[in-house]
Design a protein around this motif. Structure first.
Motif, PDB file in Angstrom:
ATOM      1  N   GLU A  97      -4.520  -4.604 -10.871  1.00 56.04           N
ATOM      2  CA  GLU A  97      -5.561  -5.855 -11.135  1.00 56.04           C
ATOM      3  C   GLU A  97      -6.758  -5.507 -12.330  1.00 56.04           C
ATOM      4  OE1 GLU A  97      -7.350  -7.243  -7.627  1.00 56.04           O
ATOM      5  OE2 GLU A  97      -5.611  -7.386  -6.614  1.00 56.04           O
ATOM      6  N   TYR A 125      -8.031   3.110 -15.137  1.00 60.30           N
ATOM      7  CA  TYR A 125      -7.465   3.476 -14.332  1.00 60.30           C
ATOM      8  C   TYR A 125      -8.017   4.573 -13.311  1.00 60.30           C
ATOM      9  CZ  TYR A 125      -3.083   5.119 -12.265  1.00 60.30           C
ATOM     10  OH  TYR A 125      -1.895   5.547 -11.461  1.00 60.30           O
ATOM     11  N   SER A 172     -10.747   2.992 -10.742  1.00 58.36           N
ATOM     12  CA  SER A 172     -10.420   1.972 -10.034  1.00 58.36           C
ATOM     13  C   SER A 172      -9.663   2.498  -8.588  1.00 58.36           C
ATOM     14  CB  SER A 172      -9.431   0.859 -10.604  1.00 58.36           C
ATOM     15  OG  SER A 172      -7.963   1.421 -10.838  1.00 58.36           O
ATOM     16  N   PRO A 173     -10.035   1.630  -7.527  1.00 58.96           N
ATOM     17  CA  PRO A 173      -9.292   1.943  -6.262  1.00 58.96           C
ATOM     18  C   PRO A 173      -7.480   2.035  -6.339  1.00 58.96           C
ATOM     19  CG  PRO A 173     -10.703   0.122  -6.038  1.00 58.96           C
ATOM     20  CD  PRO A 173     -10.710   0.391  -7.646  1.00 58.96           C
ATOM     21  N   ALA A 174      -7.202   2.852  -5.392  1.00 53.27           N
ATOM     22  CA  ALA A 174      -5.670   3.038  -5.702  1.00 53.27           C
ATOM     23  C   ALA A 174      -4.963   1.636  -5.279  1.00 53.27           C
ATOM     24  CB  ALA A 174      -5.212   4.046  -4.756  1.00 53.27           C
ATOM     25  N   SER A 175      -5.296   0.701  -4.618  1.00 53.58           N
ATOM     26  CA  SER A 175      -4.838  -0.532  -4.337  1.00 53.58           C
ATOM     27  C   SER A 175      -5.239  -1.336  -5.376  1.00 53.58           C
ATOM     28  CB  SER A 175      -5.271  -0.984  -2.939  1.00 53.58           C
ATOM     29  OG  SER A 175      -6.638  -0.976  -2.735  1.00 53.58           O
ATOM     30  N   ARG A 176      -6.007  -1.583  -6.131  1.00 53.65           N
ATOM     31  CA  ARG A 176      -6.352  -2.159  -7.228  1.00 53.65           C
ATOM     32  C   ARG A 176      -6.257  -1.843  -8.909  1.00 53.65           C
ATOM     33  NH1 ARG A 176      -8.330  -7.013  -4.881  1.00 53.65           N
ATOM     34  NH2 ARG A 176      -9.387  -6.550  -2.921  1.00 53.65           N
ATOM     35  N   THR A 177      -5.327  -0.972  -8.894  1.00 53.96           N
ATOM     36  CA  THR A 177      -5.267  -0.605 -10.122  1.00 53.96           C
ATOM     37  C   THR A 177      -4.300  -1.519 -11.207  1.00 53.96           C
ATOM     38  OG1 THR A 177      -3.102   0.819  -9.722  1.00 53.96           O
ATOM     39  CG2 THR A 177      -5.115   1.915  -9.744  1.00 53.96           C
TER      40      THR A 177
END
Length: 78
Positions: free
Chosen positions: A50, A40, A43-48
């Motif tokens: 996934e 978590y 990971s990038p903020a937009s892909r958490t």
């Protein structure tokens, strides 16, 4: 006992199967929250979502595939 898999020794007794189950549960129970937190945070903020979904799928498949493989694997013939 030369050439035998160590899981074959404990496969037949219910007590050892219970001990093995407890140890596996402790290992997965301690490791999963740590890896979820690390995934978590990295990971990038937009892909958490996934990333967390993939981690969950990998944990579920490892429990069923690896655990089942160890229990149904026949002992080696000498």
């Amino acid at each position: 006992m030369k050439g035998r898999c160590w899981i074959g020794i404990i496969r037949g007794t219910p007590i050892w199967l219970g001990v093995w189950s407890v140890l596996t549960g402790l290992g997965l129970g301690c490791g999963q929250p740590i890896s979820m937190f690390v995934a978590y945070q990295s990971s990038p903020a937009s892909r958490t979502g996934e990333v967390l979904g993939l981690i969950t799928v990998f944990y579920a498949s490892s429990v069923f595939l690896l655990g089942g493989t160890l229990l149904i694997k026949p002992p080696r013939k000498e």
